[in-house]
Design a protein around this motif. Structure first.
Motif, PDB file in Angstrom:
ATOM      1  N   THR A   1      26.426  12.124  69.511  1.00  0.00           N
ATOM      2  CA  THR A   1      25.812  11.292  70.598  1.00  0.00           C
ATOM      3  C   THR A   1      24.471   9.832  69.685  1.00  0.00           C
ATOM      4  OG1 THR A   1      26.119  13.194  72.080  1.00  0.00           O
ATOM      5  CG2 THR A   1      24.438  11.686  72.758  1.00  0.00           C
ATOM      6  N   TYR A   2      24.409  10.672  69.027  1.00  0.00           N
ATOM      7  CA  TYR A   2      22.381   9.421  68.580  1.00  0.00           C
ATOM      8  C   TYR A   2      23.061   8.762  67.368  1.00  0.00           C
ATOM      9  CZ  TYR A   2      21.210  10.171  73.521  1.00  0.00           C
ATOM     10  OH  TYR A   2      20.763   9.842  74.934  1.00  0.00           O
TER      11      TYR A   2
ATOM     12  N   TYR B   1      23.607  19.215  71.989  1.00  0.00           N
ATOM     13  CA  TYR B   1      22.692  18.825  73.237  1.00  0.00           C
ATOM     14  C   TYR B   1      22.572  20.010  73.438  1.00  0.00           C
ATOM     15  CZ  TYR B   1      21.814  14.460  70.287  1.00  0.00           C
ATOM     16  OH  TYR B   1      21.341  13.814  69.881  1.00  0.00           O
TER      17      TYR B   1
ATOM     18  N   LEU C   1      17.444   7.893  74.479  1.00  0.00           N
ATOM     19  CA  LEU C   1      18.405   8.666  74.818  1.00  0.00           C
ATOM     20  C   LEU C   1      18.272   8.441  76.333  1.00  0.00           C
ATOM     21  CD1 LEU C   1      15.668  11.186  74.309  1.00  0.00           C
ATOM     22  CD2 LEU C   1      17.657  11.287  73.618  1.00  0.00           C
ATOM     23  N   SER C   2      19.050   9.106  76.938  1.00  0.00           N
ATOM     24  CA  SER C   2      20.258   8.788  78.294  1.00  0.00           C
ATOM     25  C   SER C   2      19.208   9.073  79.265  1.00  0.00           C
ATOM     26  CB  SER C   2      21.379   9.172  77.952  1.00  0.00           C
ATOM     27  OG  SER C   2      21.207  11.052  78.609  1.00  0.00           O
TER      28      SER C   2
ATOM     29  N   THR D   1      19.738  11.470  81.141  1.00  0.00           N
ATOM     30  CA  THR D   1      19.913  12.632  81.486  1.00  0.00           C
ATOM     31  C   THR D   1      19.192  13.514  80.019  1.00  0.00           C
ATOM     32  OG1 THR D   1      22.198  12.455  82.399  1.00  0.00           O
ATOM     33  CG2 THR D   1      21.533  14.732  81.294  1.00  0.00           C
ATOM     34  N   HIS D   2      19.499  12.852  78.988  1.00  0.00           N
ATOM     35  CA  HIS D   2      18.679  13.489  77.958  1.00  0.00           C
ATOM     36  C   HIS D   2      17.391  13.875  78.342  1.00  0.00           C
ATOM     37  CE1 HIS D   2      22.369  12.980  75.221  1.00  0.00           C
ATOM     38  NE2 HIS D   2      22.821  15.087  75.899  1.00  0.00           N
ATOM     39  N   LYS D   3      16.200  12.334  78.248  1.00  0.00           N
ATOM     40  CA  LYS D   3      15.247  12.368  78.871  1.00  0.00           C
ATOM     41  C   LYS D   3      14.519  12.837  79.864  1.00  0.00           C
ATOM     42  CE  LYS D   3      14.517   7.386  77.334  1.00  0.00           C
ATOM     43  NZ  LYS D   3      14.067   5.854  78.151  1.00  0.00           N
TER      44      LYS D   3
ATOM     45  N   LEU E   1      15.185  16.490  77.923  1.00  0.00           N
ATOM     46  CA  LEU E   1      14.280  16.973  76.752  1.00  0.00           C
ATOM     47  C   LEU E   1      12.403  16.817  77.405  1.00  0.00           C
ATOM     48  CD1 LEU E   1      14.964  14.997  74.041  1.00  0.00           C
ATOM     49  CD2 LEU E   1      14.935  17.033  74.661  1.00  0.00           C
TER      50      LEU E   1
END
Length: 194
Positions: free
Chosen positions: A14-15, A63, A133-134, A136-138, A141
């Protein structure tokens, strides 16, 4: 020693941490004597690439318990069944923040018990760059941050995750952590050559 068996290293990243590991692995396998290694994103895999390989190494980023690329690769289960398979996952904590059993369970759940049953699995650490981070991921998290902040007993992985928020990023990727995987692949190839 030289090995003629073609190796295909597939990665779902992803990253970029898992892709980095895949490229490092390709270099390490070449140094170990594997003359034919190819690295390919799981999203680009096709039947020809799988047919040409004798050994397939699958690296996926983890993830929230979802392994990147697993759903795509499941479409190729028949082509994978007769390959020498090896798996590695990359997550922020790896074995520092989780148990081997829990991480292995994610691989089994993502790739079917039959496929994973005889495949060695390795779990490596990656990193986080909060600026990349996207949304969604932010959001996810932030929930993790709150949960970890209130946790009374924090393991090293928990502490490092919390530190990553204040520092903006953290990277625990280590190409040397691939050495046990390389050794396992070499030993498996030696055993099949005898």
């Amino acid at each position: 020693m030289s090995f003629s068996a073609p190796v295909l290293i597939l990665y779902g990243s992803t990253y970029g941490h898992t892709e980095n590991y895949a490229r490092w692995l390709q270099e390490k396998l070449a140094n170990a004597g594997f003359a034919h290694t190819t690295t390919l994103a799981i999203s680009d895999v096709d039947e020809d690439a799988l047919t040409d390989a004798s050994i397939v190494v699958v690296g996926t980023s983890d993830y929230g318990g979802f392994l990147n690329g697993a759903s795509t690769l499941r479409k190729f289960l028949p082509q994978l069944e007769n390959k020498k398979l090896f798996f590695f996952t990359v997550s922020f904590n790896g074995l520092v923040g989780s148990t081997r059993e829990k991480l292995d369970e994610k691989v089994v759940k993502s790739f079917t018990p039959a496929l994973v049953a005889t495949a060695p699995t390795f779990h490596l650490r990656g990193g986080l760059d909060h600026t990349r981070l996207s949304t969604t991921h932010k959001t996810v998290l932030q929930g993790v941050r709150v949960a970890l902040s209130t946790k009374l007993k924090k393991n090293l992985g928990n502490q490092q995750m919390l530190e990553s928020f204040s520092q903006g990023k953290a990277d625990y990727s280590d190409p040397e952590s691939l050495n046990p995987l390389v050794q396992t692949i070499v030993e498996a190839q030696d055993a099949s050559a005898s």
